[in-house]
Design a protein around this motif. Structure first.
Motif, PDB file in Angstrom:
ATOM      1  N   LEU A 276      33.942  77.844  25.032  1.00  0.00           N
ATOM      2  CA  LEU A 276      35.280  77.570  25.533  1.00  0.00           C
ATOM      3  C   LEU A 276      35.902  76.489  24.656  1.00  0.00           C
ATOM      4  CD1 LEU A 276      36.718  78.614  28.089  1.00  0.00           C
ATOM      5  CD2 LEU A 276      35.956  76.534  29.230  1.00  0.00           C
TER       6      LEU A 276
ATOM      7  N   PHE B 174      31.231  74.285  25.387  1.00  0.00           N
ATOM      8  CA  PHE B 174      32.666  74.044  25.257  1.00  0.00           C
ATOM      9  C   PHE B 174      32.912  73.028  24.153  1.00  0.00           C
ATOM     10  CE2 PHE B 174      30.822  71.468  28.590  1.00  0.00           C
ATOM     11  CZ  PHE B 174      31.068  70.193  28.129  1.00  0.00           C
ATOM     12  N   GLN B 175      34.107  73.059  23.595  1.00  0.00           N
ATOM     13  CA  GLN B 175      34.538  72.088  22.592  1.00  0.00           C
ATOM     14  C   GLN B 175      35.987  71.748  22.836  1.00  0.00           C
ATOM     15  OE1 GLN B 175      33.475  74.559  19.136  1.00  0.00           O
ATOM     16  NE2 GLN B 175      32.287  72.825  18.402  1.00  0.00           N
ATOM     17  N   LYS B 176      36.402  70.580  22.330  1.00  0.00           N
ATOM     18  CA  LYS B 176      37.808  70.217  22.433  1.00  0.00           C
ATOM     19  C   LYS B 176      38.468  70.489  21.089  1.00  0.00           C
ATOM     20  CE  LYS B 176      40.854  66.549  23.914  1.00  0.00           C
ATOM     21  NZ  LYS B 176      41.731  67.556  24.497  1.00  0.00           N
TER      22      LYS B 176
ATOM     23  N   GLU C 129      32.908  68.100  20.416  1.00  0.00           N
ATOM     24  CA  GLU C 129      32.306  68.220  21.728  1.00  0.00           C
ATOM     25  C   GLU C 129      32.940  67.200  22.669  1.00  0.00           C
ATOM     26  OE1 GLU C 129      30.228  68.170  18.954  1.00  0.00           O
ATOM     27  OE2 GLU C 129      30.098  70.360  19.062  1.00  0.00           O
ATOM     28  N   VAL C 130      33.084  67.563  23.919  1.00  0.00           N
ATOM     29  CA  VAL C 130      33.569  66.615  24.917  1.00  0.00           C
ATOM     30  C   VAL C 130      32.549  66.535  26.046  1.00  0.00           C
ATOM     31  CG1 VAL C 130      36.050  66.675  24.575  1.00  0.00           C
ATOM     32  CG2 VAL C 130      34.969  68.509  25.846  1.00  0.00           C
ATOM     33  N   ALA C 131      32.431  65.347  26.606  1.00  0.00           N
ATOM     34  CA  ALA C 131      31.437  65.156  27.659  1.00  0.00           C
ATOM     35  C   ALA C 131      31.891  65.802  28.955  1.00  0.00           C
ATOM     36  CB  ALA C 131      31.189  63.676  27.873  1.00  0.00           C
TER      37      ALA C 131
ATOM     38  N   PRO D  19      34.777  68.376  30.175  1.00  0.00           N
ATOM     39  CA  PRO D  19      35.934  69.179  29.809  1.00  0.00           C
ATOM     40  C   PRO D  19      36.996  69.242  30.904  1.00  0.00           C
ATOM     41  CG  PRO D  19      34.112  70.601  30.390  1.00  0.00           C
ATOM     42  CD  PRO D  19      33.593  69.202  30.427  1.00  0.00           C
ATOM     43  N   PHE D  20      36.595  69.092  32.141  1.00  0.00           N
ATOM     44  CA  PHE D  20      37.544  69.217  33.250  1.00  0.00           C
ATOM     45  C   PHE D  20      37.465  67.955  34.111  1.00  0.00           C
ATOM     46  CE2 PHE D  20      35.306  73.291  32.506  1.00  0.00           C
ATOM     47  CZ  PHE D  20      36.271  73.872  31.700  1.00  0.00           C
ATOM     48  N   PRO D  21      38.004  66.821  33.634  1.00  0.00           N
ATOM     49  CA  PRO D  21      37.798  65.548  34.315  1.00  0.00           C
ATOM     50  C   PRO D  21      38.393  65.483  35.719  1.00  0.00           C
ATOM     51  CG  PRO D  21      39.400  65.341  32.548  1.00  0.00           C
ATOM     52  CD  PRO D  21      38.830  66.711  32.447  1.00  0.00           C
ATOM     53  N   TRP D  22      39.330  66.350  36.011  1.00  0.00           N
ATOM     54  CA  TRP D  22      39.979  66.320  37.317  1.00  0.00           C
ATOM     55  C   TRP D  22      39.174  67.052  38.393  1.00  0.00           C
ATOM     56  CZ3 TRP D  22      40.759  69.124  33.165  1.00  0.00           C
ATOM     57  CH2 TRP D  22      40.676  70.511  33.295  1.00  0.00           C
ATOM     58  N   VAL D  23      38.117  67.764  37.951  1.00  0.00           N
ATOM     59  CA  VAL D  23      37.339  68.540  38.919  1.00  0.00           C
ATOM     60  C   VAL D  23      36.231  67.678  39.497  1.00  0.00           C
ATOM     61  CG1 VAL D  23      35.813  70.523  39.204  1.00  0.00           C
ATOM     62  CG2 VAL D  23      37.823  70.700  37.764  1.00  0.00           C
TER      63      VAL D  23
ATOM     64  N   VAL E 271      38.969  73.988  24.582  1.00  0.00           N
ATOM     65  CA  VAL E 271      40.022  73.474  25.462  1.00  0.00           C
ATOM     66  C   VAL E 271      40.849  72.441  24.704  1.00  0.00           C
ATOM     67  CG1 VAL E 271      38.848  73.862  27.647  1.00  0.00           C
ATOM     68  CG2 VAL E 271      38.405  71.767  26.408  1.00  0.00           C
TER      69      VAL E 271
END
Lengths: 74, 233
Positions: free
Chosen positions: A62, B21-23, B218-220, B222-226, A64
């Motif tokens: 993914l 996942f990646q940013k 890479e991000v630690a 990906p969905f910080p609001w969840v 993003v």
């Protein structure tokens, strides 16, 4: 003839029901969590690729960007 | 979260794929607010070559259909290729072209042979990003031949004033409206089975219309609001 080593491995895994080998669950220790989704994520795509080769699966990556506070995005 | 929080989607993807996942790309900051943002989901072979892409946010049903199509197509291509990588690539590109024809009514000639890449990434003439890697190339999609007579009704002529990004031209100059996923199939008919670092720039910039500034990182989270303890919230 160019041969891809993963082709026959993936072919074998896709041909049978995943649960036959108990591959439907990923050990929690191997992944970095689901981040609130239903998907188990590995830390990096290269780790996911290594695991995919080992578990005879494909890879889902993914990408993003930006502002994802809107849940409709994913 | 919609598609990825769906238990059915999660079950299917966990069964058949190892995920990560990646940013990528950039976003604008206006005042204190971030603007923009998008997502692309890549279905890849274990060696990192892209077989299929879902560009932009989609609902759970669409994501599940695409994932299932991906697995079914892989099975078919493997059966057809008989362990020959070149045949596998050709089969996959033909399947993308066929889907473009059947679902969107437009015909492209799948590219079944890639000429050797003459660009040397270590050459002094190759522009690299600050991390030392060449920038993601913008891959040219194969030309649209025109509408398919059988599926003519699916092909929509682009209207005047329509968003230029959504309109593609065929060889005769006709303009056709082609949505995001249609353009993914057009791209994949020529460039599936390329490494993800060669494809993501085209997907983000040419299909999603988002500027890519750096290579994916890479991000630690990906969905910080969840709330991780309460999936789907």
């Amino acid at each position: 003839m160019r041969s891809l080593a993963w082709l026959s491995a993936v072919a074998l895994c896709l041909a049978v029901a995943p649960t036959a080998f108990g591959r439907d669950t990923v050990k929690p220790a191997e992944t970095c969590g689901d981040h609130g989704t239903s998907i188990d994520f590995f830390d990096t795509p290269s780790e996911a690729a290594r695991a995919a080769l080992k578990q005879e699966k494909l890879v889902f990556v993914l990408h993003v960007s930006g502002n994802f506070e809107d849940p409709r995005f994913t | 979260m919609n598609a990825l929080a769906n238990p059915e989607v999660g079950k299917f993807i966990n069964e058949h794929f190892c995920s990560s996942f990646q940013k990528v790309a950039t976003f604008r900051i206006v005042g204190n607010q971030k603007q923009g943002g998008n997502v692309a989901a890549y279905f890849c072979a274990p060696d990192g070559r892209v077989l299929h892409v879902v560009a932009g946010p989609v609902d759970a049903g669409t994501m599940l259909n695409e994932a299932k199509w991906m697995v079914d197509s892989t099975k078919k291509a493997i059966a057809e290729a008989k362990n020959d990588g070149a045949k596998f690539k050709a089969a996959f590109r033909k399947m993308h072209a066929e889907r473009l024809r059947q679902q969107y009514g437009l015909v492209v000639e799948p590219v079944t042979f890639d000429p050797p890449d003459v660009q040397d990434s270590n050459s002094a003439l190759t522009y690299n990003d600050p991390s030392g890697r060449p920038l993601a190339p913008k891959l040219p999609p194969p030309p649209i031949e025109g509408p398919d007579v059988t599926f003519r009704l699916q092909a929509k002529e682009a209207g005047r004033g329509e968003n230029a990004d959504a309109a593609v031209r065929d060889r005769k100059g006709g303009a056709w409206a082609l949505g995001t996923q249609g353009r993914v199939h057009q791209l994949m008919a020529a460039h599936s089975m390329l490494k993800i670092e060669l494809v993501y720039g085209t997907v983000f910039e040419n299909i999603l219309g988002e500027k890519v500034s750096t290579k994916p990182v890479e991000v630690a989270t990906p969905f910080p609001w969840v709330d991780a303890k309460r999936p789907g919230r």
